[in-house]
Design a protein around this motif. Sequence first.
Motif: not given
Length: 807
Positions: A724-730, A758-767, A771-777
């Motif tokens: 799921e996260i690979l699909k979203i990011l690509t 705030f870089r890491n927070d931004a990625y968390k906010e995007f995902l 929840p599945e992709a956020l868990n991987v991040l």
Amino acid sequence: MTQYEDANKLIAGPTDFVYFCITSDNHDEMFLERDSLFNRFNTNIIEHTSSRFFISQLPKSLKELTTPWPFCSKINDDYNMVYTRESFLIDPQYLSKFGRFNFGAFFVPDYISQEVIDNLRRVSKLPVFSTIHNPIKKRIMPLNDYAINEFYKKNISNINKMSTKGNFNLENVLNQKFDKRTGLSPINVPDISILEPLKILINRLRGIYQNNYDVKFKVLPIKNEEDIQKRQKDILFWNEFYLKQIILEKIIISKSTTQNGVDELIKHLPNIEQLDNKTDLTPDELVSNYDYFLEAFNLDFDNIHFLTDMVFYLPILNKHSFDVIYKALLKKNISKRILNQIYEGGYGFGHMPANSFTTEKRMNDFNFYLKTMFEKQQDNRVVDSLFINYALSKKIPFLRLPFLPAKILYQKLNEIYQHATRVEELLEITKFNDLKEQIESIVENTVSKQILKIIASKGKHIKFISDFPIEWIDNNGLPLYVEKSVSRLPVMPGNGLIEHSYNSSFELGIQNTKILIINSLSKLDESSKILYRYGTEFKSILKREYFGDIKKVCYFEPENKNDFVQKIESFKPTILIYYGHGSHNLREDEGYLNINGEKFAATEVEKLSWVPPIVILGACETQTPNTDYLNIGNCFFLAGSTSVLATYFPVDGLFALTFLESLFRNLLNVMRGNDLSGVKVPEYLKTWADIILQTRRSEYMFEPCRTIIQHLKGKKKKTPEEKEILKILTKSDETLMKFVMTYCFSRVKTNLTEAYTFRNDAYKEFLKNNPEALNVLNKYLDHKYIFPESLIFTSLGSPEKIIISKQ
């Protein structure tokens, strides 16, 4: 200009002061006889330490000397210093050129022949000084307490001979001690040699030239460990204190030379009725309120927006190189215990137990340790004296920091290098990041948190004279190379610092920039096919979107290393981009560029007849941090390049491509004044150093996305969450980065640098809605699986000297 410059090529105006340091021809001697043990400074460079400190008390030009204070502080021209070989000075034709220099001096070591001294006195009007207090040679002035008076006596006589109005009277701007008539007193600084550059710099800001400098220094070990700790603590305090002091004085002086600045100074005064003109400050009024301004700005230091370039000398013994010498020459006579003492950090005072010399072996240890202490402090004084080249002209802070502990840091650099070669494994990335944090902790404890805080709040372009990758350390939640524009000057071999100091500022614009792209990868080699294609893609991007003029961009695929050399020498690029394989052979202790099966060695760089001002090495291991200095990046720096971008570790081909593409996109945007969509480029992007910083920041922001994509693409069995996260990011590459940047910059409160925290927070906010992709991040962030690729490239040299010319 090079270390041993031909006087014919020196560009100096008729009112410039020119200082000639005469050297012997000793290049054929064995390095242990010719060079210092630790930093490999040539004996000529060491001998002229006293010359450089003496010159630091003298003016750069007649203009600087006669311009009233504080406006003289705006004159930022470099000192004209020339190292001239003794063998040149017996040639009548060469000697005749010295008659054209009106102001300055010669400095001659005692080992130079009497014939040379006599020749200089015969052909030149400049005074001739020894480099020591009590010279043996005749017809030469000693470098003693009377030398300053002798210098001005001779040079003022030359001014009078030039003046068309009769005698030139300096009394309008100078007092009897040849300092500006400011009324300010010299600053009182503790008698500690490490503070000498800061003392001279602060006094120069005050219009004061003279400082009592003693060229002698004592080297004695301290027998009490507590005394060492106390002395080092005291020096650290004074370092922090006077670093802050020079910045405060720069703030006052910079404000006093502009109308807006004067208005700000007046607002700080409790009573403006005392002023002759309530909208202006006379020099006398500035002097009478100087201490008040210092106190007021000191209290408000953290809130004042003021940035200045800074230079720091961060010494570390090259353990790799010294181990080689020890095993080959010293192991039989010197104990390993002494070796460990030599590798210690701190300010290099040394600690020898009282019973260290009770046996013959211990006496040998003691004598050798004394010798090494002398050599370390001698090398330190050489670098201290180079503040005249790197800081005094522009009156920027110059500070020597403590020695880093070499043994433990080189051990950790060796370990981190091993992990950097296996970053396709997540656990190796974790180990890499853990070691990086350990290194950061050691460095932070050595350098001091207060100095790092000052760098963060008041630094602009930060230059470290060091062989250590200091830019890695974390500061305010960011790597230093993301927080600030950071470049390094490699210390070994030390003569390179002299050579590099002569690299002048120059403009880089579309009309005068020639780019050579070398792609040395084979399109026939299966293992290199994809990487080769990346190189051709970069060529297309550069030619199509950025540099449309085909004459300004040359793409070349060399068949062998001779092709490589000939193309550089014939095209004469401003910017050389090497895209291909590189390596560092630990057994041979030398770096190479690998060109179609042939090795272009680091030592071959010095043979090039054309050295590009800017060199970008998109290849593996071109500036390895845990080896000797014979690597490709160092050697381009030593050969004369103003700026070199080189790699610490193996570099991923795709990352190298994206880094290069981002670098040149930023460069061309600044040259044009706006990006391809028409958005105006920020005004603070003015130099090549700023371009490098902007690129590093962009790559830093993309690291989580790149690491996750690369790892999951190579993973055969993926969990549903990973898919799921690979699909979203690509699929949302551009959308993601636009979101991340918007999110980060919308949270800035004080300065733009905050955004990157705030870089890491931004990625968390995007995902957050997945929840599945956020868990991987979160897993990647919590386990330190994000590889900091943006630290692979290091910036060597002086990129801040390269000014970007806009259309």
